[in-house]
Design a protein around this motif. Structure first.
Motif, short mmCIF file in Angstrom:
data_model
loop_
_atom_site.label_atom_id
_atom_site.label_comp_id
_atom_site.label_asym_id
_atom_site.label_seq_id
_atom_site.Cartn_x
_atom_site.Cartn_y
_atom_site.Cartn_z
N THR A 9 -94.27 55.18 30.12
CA THR A 9 -95.20 55.83 29.19
C THR A 9 -95.49 54.95 27.99
O THR A 9 -96.61 54.94 27.48
N THR A 29 -95.26 62.27 24.13
CA THR A 29 -96.10 61.96 25.29
C THR A 29 -95.22 61.73 26.50
O THR A 29 -94.16 61.10 26.40
N THR A 36 -99.61 65.35 26.46
CA THR A 36 -99.28 64.98 25.09
C THR A 36 -99.22 66.27 24.29
O THR A 36 -100.14 67.09 24.36
N ALA A 49 -101.91 56.49 26.18
CA ALA A 49 -101.66 57.88 25.81
C ALA A 49 -100.68 57.96 24.65
O ALA A 49 -100.89 58.71 23.68
N ASN A 73 -102.97 59.09 33.23
CA ASN A 73 -104.42 58.95 33.11
C ASN A 73 -104.85 57.54 32.75
O ASN A 73 -106.05 57.27 32.62
N GLU A 74 -103.90 56.64 32.59
CA GLU A 74 -104.21 55.25 32.24
C GLU A 74 -104.51 54.44 33.51
O GLU A 74 -104.37 54.93 34.63
N VAL A 118 -103.10 65.34 29.06
CA VAL A 118 -103.34 63.91 29.23
C VAL A 118 -102.03 63.18 28.96
O VAL A 118 -101.30 63.50 28.00
N TRP A 173 -111.06 56.84 24.95
CA TRP A 173 -109.91 57.67 25.36
C TRP A 173 -109.94 59.01 24.62
O TRP A 173 -109.77 60.07 25.22
N SER A 220 -99.62 59.35 30.38
CA SER A 220 -99.74 57.98 30.87
C SER A 220 -100.29 57.91 32.29
O SER A 220 -100.78 56.86 32.71
N GLU A 247 -101.33 59.04 20.66
CA GLU A 247 -100.55 60.08 19.97
C GLU A 247 -100.32 59.71 18.50
O GLU A 247 -100.38 60.56 17.60
#
Length: 819
Positions: free
Chosen positions: A198, A118, A123, A84, A75-76, A71, A216, A73, A88
């Protein structure tokens, strides 16, 4: 559960295939026997989807623990960028069953090389753990994987959001600090998941809601989205037992849909010019490239290595040395799972029109597109690429270490040994193969960003009775067998120290000389560092380009550096080519040419570098602090960067550098420190061949007058208009080095300001979230050592932070000493 295993072959063996004479280095290419460059491993998949990879290496009682969550950034979604990376940070705050903080627990275990990072695609969290603390570490990693939700609170969100925003300010406060954000926004379509940075946007971080953060976590941090890689003093049976015990009952997360690839194409060339508070113009040239694992990406990485990476590479040679349009150039591939990019960076020489540098950049790239690389150029690029990979594999953990390679290969490539495919492509690449790949990607529309100065600036079932509230006991402290230090002395007085290590076919060697910045005394600050730099630029028998080609062909490198009291010349070589590499190294040490034109180029680059330092907040303070602490005439009064100042560097000539070399770089002042796959008799014999004729010289001395540290404190202010952050630097004079208390002082300084849970960081980052990170250091020196605190803080808390820094210094000294 499924398990597979590779044969237990030797970790790796490297040999050199040569055509022509051994010293005809341009005809050499490092070749890797791919049947033996395998990291032996076991792969186990738990019922809940967790993938476990085990690599056994029982040479030291350490296990590298490396978790890759798939996973990042990418996935944002827009409006919620930075999630993300923000999340972390939550992983270090403690979990439901151990709410005391992950950093503190790791410090208690003596863990080293630990961090979390990340990027757009993943991550990762990693730490090198003594075997006695492995079970506790796995308990903690499992607890934050499966039992973190109860620790995600509004208070934690406010704190970590503040820390991340200060991290963002700190990055943007550096010269060129916003360049890569501009690049990704320009080269990717608005809907592409790589089209934001990121670290995210300030307004998105402000908009983060608690329920978003919890969602998340539950979506992306399940065991089915994780690869756990263990490398070191561990067996398959123990690893599987511990991982099943602590991770096996954690419920998997939901299935996750993924893009496989998304490589955009620009419809036209895009150009952008921005102003920044920088001392030099900088050009970024960016092309789209294929994703991770694509054969063409490996060929483009070789093409980047042909373009730059050595002073004899076409970009370096043409722009820096021949035409003097730039002070530095670089070329590299920024790889990603969906798409990658090839990036060229040109640091334009002050006074040069960036358009002139860009035209020459176009010419060099055009020649590569039209003609491809020569056999010799490609061979040198292969050697650098393969030797760099082998050096990374020497380590168990950290970036590029064995645990990292296995986790990355599994996450992106679907198999722990997917890295072998890339090595095979590199090894088999021909000039024609690279020539075919290059036009496909570089003869395409591209993006150019020019940054110019402002005008005014130049799951199995675990035991039912498992009690997660009980922290596992530590194992017995392992018996640590430190490498034996073997000593010898050559006939000319040169001392030799060896730590023999047979884990990898490498020999690393350093010549340490009692010189350093303190040998600059006499008003010519920067002499030592500039002389060391010029030693890499050619000898009386090899010019700088021949020197670079010879080292590249052997898969070796020579580098130099200095500290306050020591100067270093370093050799990194493959064991198979150690003797010819040592011959080159000895030539660099004993016979530097200080060729007039190379000296003038280096001096101009140095003046540009001083300008860069003056644009960086911390470097500015490190330049100004020494004379305030020591007075102007002390050997330690020069800038702590070692670069000197404009007046002293302008006053230097090559004769001054040659005289410095003759006075200070002598065998009686030096020690050879070696580590690697070589015996002491073989090392001494090789050194006698290469250094036996090195004649001792007249003794040089440093005059170290004592400095009083009893004067009253003073505050100095440096105004940087528009800076998004303040940087506080506090300092005073401490005791000289080389004393019995040096070792306990290392512990004191770690607790004060040398780790993430130090007093300074706990106060300003963890408790008040005014800073991304604060450090306190006691610099190495033979004389009175400088003690410094460096604290980048948000501007509206500058005064308050100064008060807290002063309080922590008083506390560690007397009011609240370490117990």
């Amino acid at each position: 559960m499924k398990t597979t295993r590779l044969p237990s072959t030797p970790l790796f063996q490297v040999f050199l295939a040569a055509s022509g004479t051994l010293l005809g280095a341009s005809t050499l290419a490092a070749q890797v026997d791919l049947s033996e460059v395998q990291i032996p491993h076991h792969k186990v998949v738990l019922e809940n989807g967790l993938t476990l990879i085990i690599h056994e290496d029982h040479s030291v009682p350490i296990v590298a623990v490396n978790l890759w969550y798939h996973v990042g950034s990418r996935n944002e979604v827009r409006g919620r960028t930075g999630f993300a990376h923000l999340f972390e940070h939550f992983f270090f705050n403690g979990s439901e069953n151990y709410p005391h903080g992950f950093r503190e627990a790791m410090d208690d275990l003596g863990v080293n090389n630990r961090n979390g990072t990340t990027n757009p695609d993943r991550t990762n969290f990693f730490e090198d753990v003594p075997v006695s603390g492995l079970e506790r570490t796995l308990y903690l990693e499992a607890d934050r994987m499966g039992f973190l939700a109860g620790r995600i609170t509004e208070e934690a969100l406010t704190r970590e959001r503040g820390v991340v925003q200060n991290e963002k300010r700190q990055g943007e406060n550096q010269p060129y600090g916003q360049s890569f954000t501009r690049i990704v926004e320009a080269i990717y379509p608005y809907s592409h998941p790589y089209s934001w940075s990121t670290i995210g946007k300030m307004e998105d971080l402000d908009a983060a809601r608690l329920e978003d953060v919890i969602a998340w976590y539950r979506t992306f941090y399940g065991p089915n989205n994780c690869v756990l890689s263990l490398a070191g003093d561990i067996t398959l049976e123990r690893a599987r037992s511990l991982v099943e015990k602590y991770f096996g009952s954690i419920e998997p997360g939901p299935p996750l849909p993924r893009y496989e690839t998304w490589v955009p194409r620009l419809e036209r060339d895009i150009r952008e010019v921005i102003e920044d508070r920088v001392p030099q113009a900088r050009i970024y040239r960016v092309w789209h490239a294929p994703p991770w694992g694509d054969p063409d990406l490996a060929r483009l990485a070789l093409a980047a290595g042909v373009l730059s990476g050595s002073k004899s590479s076409p970009l370096d040679r043409r722009l820096v040395y021949e035409l003097e349009l730039a002070t530095q150039v670089s070329a590299f591939v920024n790889d990603g799972e969906l798409a990658s990019s090839l990036i060229l960076i040109v640091q334009v020489k002050p006074g040069v029109d960036p358009a002139d540098a860009e035209r020459e950049l176009d010419r060099v790239v055009g020649e590569l597109i039209a003609n491809g690389p020569s056999t010799a150029e490609l061979g040198r690029a292969k050697s650098r690429e393969l030797a760099g990979f082998v050096r990374g594999m020497e380590r168990l953990g950290g970036f590029g270490g064995r645990s990292d390679i296995l986790a990355e290969s599994m996450t992106y490539g679907g198999a722990p040994d997917a890295y072998l495919d890339r090595l095979r492509i590199i090894q088999d690449a021909t000039p024609q193969a690279v020539h075919t790949a290059v036009p496909s990607w570089l003869d395409a529309n591209h993006y150019t960003l020019t940054v110019v100065p402002f005008p005014k600036l130049a799951a199995t079932n675990p035991p039912a009775d498992l009690d997660r509230s009980a922290l596992p006991a530590l194992g017995e402290a392992p018996d640590v067998a430190f490498p034996q230090i073997q000593r010898a002395r050559l006939g000319n007085g040169l001392q030799v120290m060896l730590m023999e290590r047979r884990g990898a076919p490498l020999v690393n060697l350093t010549l340490a000389v009692d010189a350093g910045y303190a040998s600059d005394a006499g008003g010519l600050a920067g002499t030592a560092s500039l002389a060391l730099e010029l030693m890499e630029e050619g000898t009386t028998s090899r010019d700088g380009f021949a020197l670079a080609d010879a080292l590249d062909g052997l898969g070796a490198s020579v580098s130099t550096g200095s500290s306050l009291d020591l100067s270093f010349v370093r050799l990194r070589a493959l064991a198979a080519s150690f003797d010819p590499a040592l011959e080159i190294f000895a030539d660099v040490v004993q016979n530097p040419a200080f060729e007039p034109r190379m000296f003038e180029l280096a001096r101009r680059r140095r003046l540009a570098a001083i300008g860069q330092e003056k644009a960086q907040p911390v470097a500015t303070a490190l330049r100004l602090m020494p004379p305030l602490l020591y007075g102007t005439d002390h050997p330690y009064a020069n800038p702590l960067t070692g670069s000197g100042d404009e007046n002293s560097v302008a006053a230097l000539d090559r004769e001054a550098l040659s005289a410095w070399h003759q006075r200070w770089i002598r065998p009686e002042r030096s020690t050879i420190i070696a580590a690697g796959a070589i015996s002491l008799p073989d090392l001494v014999a090789a050194l006698e061949r290469r250094f036996g004729g090195w004649v001792p010289g007249a003794g040089a001395k440093k005059e170290m007058a004592a400095v009083s540290s009893s004067h009253a404190g003073k505050i100095y202010l440096i105004d940087k208009p528009g800076a998004p952050q303040s940087v506080i630097v506090a300092g005073h004079i401490s005791e000289p080095g080389g004393r019995p208390q040096d070792l306990p002082m290392e512990t004191v300084m770690r607790l004060f300001g040398g780790m993430s849970t130090s007093r300074l960081n706990r106060n300003l980052r963890l408790d008040k979230h005014w800073s991304y990170g604060v450090s306190g250091i006691l610099m190495d020196a033979r004389g009175q050592r400088p003690f410094l605190v460096i604290a980048p803080v948000q501007t509206d808390k500058t005064k308050e932070s100064m008060v807290e820094v002063a309080k922590e210094i008083r506390g560690i000294a007397s009011e609240n000493p370490i117990k």
